[in-house]
Design a protein around this motif. Sequence first.
Motif, PDB file in Angstrom:
ATOM      1  N   VAL A 328       0.867  -1.168   0.000  1.00  0.00           N
ATOM      2  CA  VAL A 328       0.000   0.000   0.000  1.00  0.00           C
ATOM      3  C   VAL A 328       0.912   1.228   0.000  1.00  0.00           C
ATOM      4  CG1 VAL A 328      -1.812   1.273   1.192  1.00  0.00           C
ATOM      5  CG2 VAL A 328      -1.777  -1.233   1.277  1.00  0.00           C
ATOM      6  N   PHE A 329       0.652   2.160  -0.915  1.00  0.00           N
ATOM      7  CA  PHE A 329       1.514   3.327  -1.089  1.00  0.00           C
ATOM      8  C   PHE A 329       0.787   4.605  -0.698  1.00  0.00           C
ATOM      9  CE2 PHE A 329       2.911   0.134  -4.075  1.00  0.00           C
ATOM     10  CZ  PHE A 329       4.298   0.212  -4.058  1.00  0.00           C
ATOM     11  N   ARG A 330       1.565   5.558  -0.199  1.00  0.00           N
ATOM     12  CA  ARG A 330       1.092   6.931  -0.012  1.00  0.00           C
ATOM     13  C   ARG A 330       1.985   7.847  -0.835  1.00  0.00           C
ATOM     14  NH1 ARG A 330      -0.515  10.942   4.892  1.00  0.00           N
ATOM     15  NH2 ARG A 330       0.654  12.764   4.168  1.00  0.00           N
ATOM     16  N   TYR A 331       1.347   8.678  -1.694  1.00  0.00           N
ATOM     17  CA  TYR A 331       2.051   9.655  -2.509  1.00  0.00           C
ATOM     18  C   TYR A 331       1.592  11.063  -2.152  1.00  0.00           C
ATOM     19  CZ  TYR A 331       3.366   5.681  -5.425  1.00  0.00           C
ATOM     20  OH  TYR A 331       3.862   4.485  -5.874  1.00  0.00           O
ATOM     21  N   ASP A 332       2.535  12.005  -2.160  1.00  0.00           N
ATOM     22  CA  ASP A 332       2.181  13.397  -1.955  1.00  0.00           C
ATOM     23  C   ASP A 332       1.200  13.836  -3.040  1.00  0.00           C
ATOM     24  OD1 ASP A 332       2.746  16.444  -2.641  1.00  0.00           O
ATOM     25  OD2 ASP A 332       3.327  16.145  -0.537  1.00  0.00           O
ATOM     26  N   ARG A 333       0.098  14.419  -2.632  1.00  0.00           N
ATOM     27  CA  ARG A 333      -0.953  14.759  -3.590  1.00  0.00           C
ATOM     28  C   ARG A 333      -0.494  15.758  -4.647  1.00  0.00           C
ATOM     29  NH1 ARG A 333      -4.047  18.952  -4.023  1.00  0.00           N
ATOM     30  NH2 ARG A 333      -3.547  19.785  -1.949  1.00  0.00           N
ATOM     31  N   GLN A 334       0.360  16.680  -4.272  1.00  0.00           N
ATOM     32  CA  GLN A 334       0.754  17.738  -5.197  1.00  0.00           C
ATOM     33  C   GLN A 334       1.946  17.379  -6.074  1.00  0.00           C
ATOM     34  OE1 GLN A 334       0.419  21.890  -3.605  1.00  0.00           O
ATOM     35  NE2 GLN A 334       0.226  20.870  -1.625  1.00  0.00           N
ATOM     36  N   THR A 335       2.874  16.573  -5.550  1.00  0.00           N
ATOM     37  CA  THR A 335       4.103  16.295  -6.296  1.00  0.00           C
ATOM     38  C   THR A 335       4.197  14.876  -6.834  1.00  0.00           C
ATOM     39  OG1 THR A 335       5.351  15.574  -4.339  1.00  0.00           O
ATOM     40  CG2 THR A 335       5.290  17.944  -4.812  1.00  0.00           C
ATOM     41  N   GLY A 336       3.447  13.932  -6.232  1.00  0.00           N
ATOM     42  CA  GLY A 336       3.569  12.536  -6.631  1.00  0.00           C
ATOM     43  C   GLY A 336       4.741  11.815  -6.010  1.00  0.00           C
ATOM     44  N   GLU A 337       5.473  12.478  -5.106  1.00  0.00           N
ATOM     45  CA  GLU A 337       6.600  11.823  -4.448  1.00  0.00           C
ATOM     46  C   GLU A 337       6.089  10.794  -3.440  1.00  0.00           C
ATOM     47  OE1 GLU A 337       9.159  14.675  -2.706  1.00  0.00           O
ATOM     48  OE2 GLU A 337       9.674  15.646  -4.611  1.00  0.00           O
ATOM     49  N   GLU A 338       6.767   9.642  -3.376  1.00  0.00           N
ATOM     50  CA  GLU A 338       6.362   8.585  -2.454  1.00  0.00           C
ATOM     51  C   GLU A 338       6.685   8.979  -1.014  1.00  0.00           C
ATOM     52  OE1 GLU A 338       7.924   4.172  -1.363  1.00  0.00           O
ATOM     53  OE2 GLU A 338       7.396   4.476  -3.503  1.00  0.00           O
ATOM     54  N   ASP A 339       5.660   8.962  -0.156  1.00  0.00           N
ATOM     55  CA  ASP A 339       5.852   9.243   1.268  1.00  0.00           C
ATOM     56  C   ASP A 339       6.237   7.980   2.031  1.00  0.00           C
ATOM     57  OD1 ASP A 339       5.236  11.949   0.994  1.00  0.00           O
ATOM     58  OD2 ASP A 339       3.088  11.595   1.290  1.00  0.00           O
ATOM     59  N   TRP A 340       5.546   6.878   1.727  1.00  0.00           N
ATOM     60  CA  TRP A 340       5.881   5.590   2.335  1.00  0.00           C
ATOM     61  C   TRP A 340       5.208   4.465   1.563  1.00  0.00           C
ATOM     62  CZ3 TRP A 340       1.278   3.457   3.493  1.00  0.00           C
ATOM     63  CH2 TRP A 340       0.257   4.237   4.052  1.00  0.00           C
ATOM     64  N   ALA A 341       5.655   3.249   1.823  1.00  0.00           N
ATOM     65  CA  ALA A 341       5.050   2.048   1.260  1.00  0.00           C
ATOM     66  C   ALA A 341       4.966   1.001   2.367  1.00  0.00           C
ATOM     67  CB  ALA A 341       5.858   1.517   0.086  1.00  0.00           C
ATOM     68  N   PHE A 342       3.784   0.466   2.593  1.00  0.00           N
ATOM     69  CA  PHE A 342       3.575  -0.582   3.594  1.00  0.00           C
ATOM     70  C   PHE A 342       3.458  -1.919   2.891  1.00  0.00           C
ATOM     71  CE2 PHE A 342       0.663  -3.436   5.784  1.00  0.00           C
ATOM     72  CZ  PHE A 342       1.283  -3.548   7.023  1.00  0.00           C
ATOM     73  N   GLU A 343       4.293  -2.867   3.262  1.00  0.00           N
ATOM     74  CA  GLU A 343       4.281  -4.181   2.624  1.00  0.00           C
ATOM     75  C   GLU A 343       3.419  -5.151   3.410  1.00  0.00           C
ATOM     76  OE1 GLU A 343       7.697  -6.333   0.363  1.00  0.00           O
ATOM     77  OE2 GLU A 343       7.831  -6.956   2.461  1.00  0.00           O
ATOM     78  N   THR A 344       2.469  -5.795   2.723  1.00  0.00           N
ATOM     79  CA  THR A 344       1.649  -6.848   3.323  1.00  0.00           C
ATOM     80  C   THR A 344       2.351  -8.192   3.141  1.00  0.00           C
ATOM     81  OG1 THR A 344       0.417  -7.419   1.311  1.00  0.00           O
ATOM     82  CG2 THR A 344      -0.367  -5.509   2.590  1.00  0.00           C
ATOM     83  N   VAL A 345       1.709  -9.270   3.561  1.00  0.00           N
ATOM     84  CA  VAL A 345       2.215 -10.615   3.265  1.00  0.00           C
ATOM     85  C   VAL A 345       1.299 -11.291   2.254  1.00  0.00           C
ATOM     86  CG1 VAL A 345       3.413 -10.869   5.452  1.00  0.00           C
ATOM     87  CG2 VAL A 345       1.018 -11.594   5.273  1.00  0.00           C
ATOM     88  N   ALA A 346       0.501 -10.492   1.546  1.00  0.00           N
ATOM     89  CA  ALA A 346      -0.402 -10.993   0.512  1.00  0.00           C
ATOM     90  C   ALA A 346       0.218 -10.760  -0.861  1.00  0.00           C
ATOM     91  CB  ALA A 346      -1.749 -10.283   0.611  1.00  0.00           C
TER      92      ALA A 346
END
Length: 421
Positions: A328-346
């Motif tokens: 699951v990713f979070r991107y800055d709404r204005q720039t598209g830069e990745e804020d973080w990525a959470f890895e599942t086990v799925a």
Amino acid sequence: MTNRNRRQFLAAVSAAAVTATAGCQRPWGSASQSHPVSEPITSWPTFRGERHNTGYTGAASGLGAEPTVAWTYEAEGPFWGSPAVADETVFIGSADNALYAVDAETGEERWTFSSDHRIEATPAYDDGTVYVGSYDKHLYAVDAATGDERWSRSFNGLIRGSPTPWNGSILVGVGCHNLACAWYADESGAPENGWVYSLDADSGETEWRVEVGTEVVSTPAVADDAVYVGASDGTLYALDPTSGDEQWTYETRDMIWSSPAVAYGTVFITDWNGNVHAVDAETGEETWLADTAGRYISGSVAVDEDAVYVGHTPYNSLDDPTTNYAKVFRYDRQTGEEDWAFETVALEVGSSPVVTSDRIYVGSHRQTDGGSSAVGMHALTTDGDEEWFLEIDGRGVGSSPALVDGTLYFGGTDSTVYAVE
């Protein structure tokens, strides 16, 4: 993507590896830049909560730090579609061909409505009527109180996406020619093209129809002066909602199964090349593009005041013993830069997230039956930390959750509807 390339894609991907899975806006020509959800929402009448498809509640989640299952409802088949919640009722369709209406507080069945094939589309509620499409090539208008049919329309294609009510009309995409409906795609004479329809909400009569290059499984998002919808030809379309006239098109890098979200004068969309696109809602010009480095994205984004959230399906190969897990990713709404990525086990996050001011809720699932990975419903903080995880049997959760008054509703592939507090 051309039809020839699409056939190459379909031939190259194993059918077993693809699931059947599968909200003030900026007016046209206006300089307004705001989020369409300015007050906390109190219902979830459409696929992503309201007609802009942002999946944002506009308030804190209201759920506790430890999930409690308030009730469950058992059906006859798996739920891949997502719930709508309105008039204290949960409306959800199932692969067992039925549309269910369940009391939102108690989980007691109010009524069921039967179609002639599976229902993967999310119902849409508007003014006492529930609208839902089916693999039987029909769109149904059902009385929300009784479950009686008010009208139905047949089409030259399946309905996998969800309808969007707007100003007395129902906007819906038609057509399915991919591995998720391979039996239909293989039928002689099954059309590879698709359509976007505007129907009169009271009668079901066609107001306008636009033919696109290939199928439409995307749910339309509608602002005051534009309808936005994706198609499997890799194109995002901006159409006039009263006439269907094309305003502009934007080309992505692969098929679009996701539904566009509109906020801050921007349309956010994903494609099957693992990309997230931000497109100027007025001009169709690209604002930014982010690459998840995934195999594909079948879910839709959620957009809050600061960020864009989405899950993906990673690359995995029989030739490589390394297992890549869905994120699951979070991107800055204005720039598209990745804020973080959470890895599942799925292996897949095909569910579309719900985002609140402090939490994200999203489902994960297996691509095939079997497997030992833990799949289900994830609760994350907006900082990317997992708060809790609820494991679900079957293939997990492909359904996108709905959050109303502190209760999270979703369907499981274990043929169960869940209400979590």
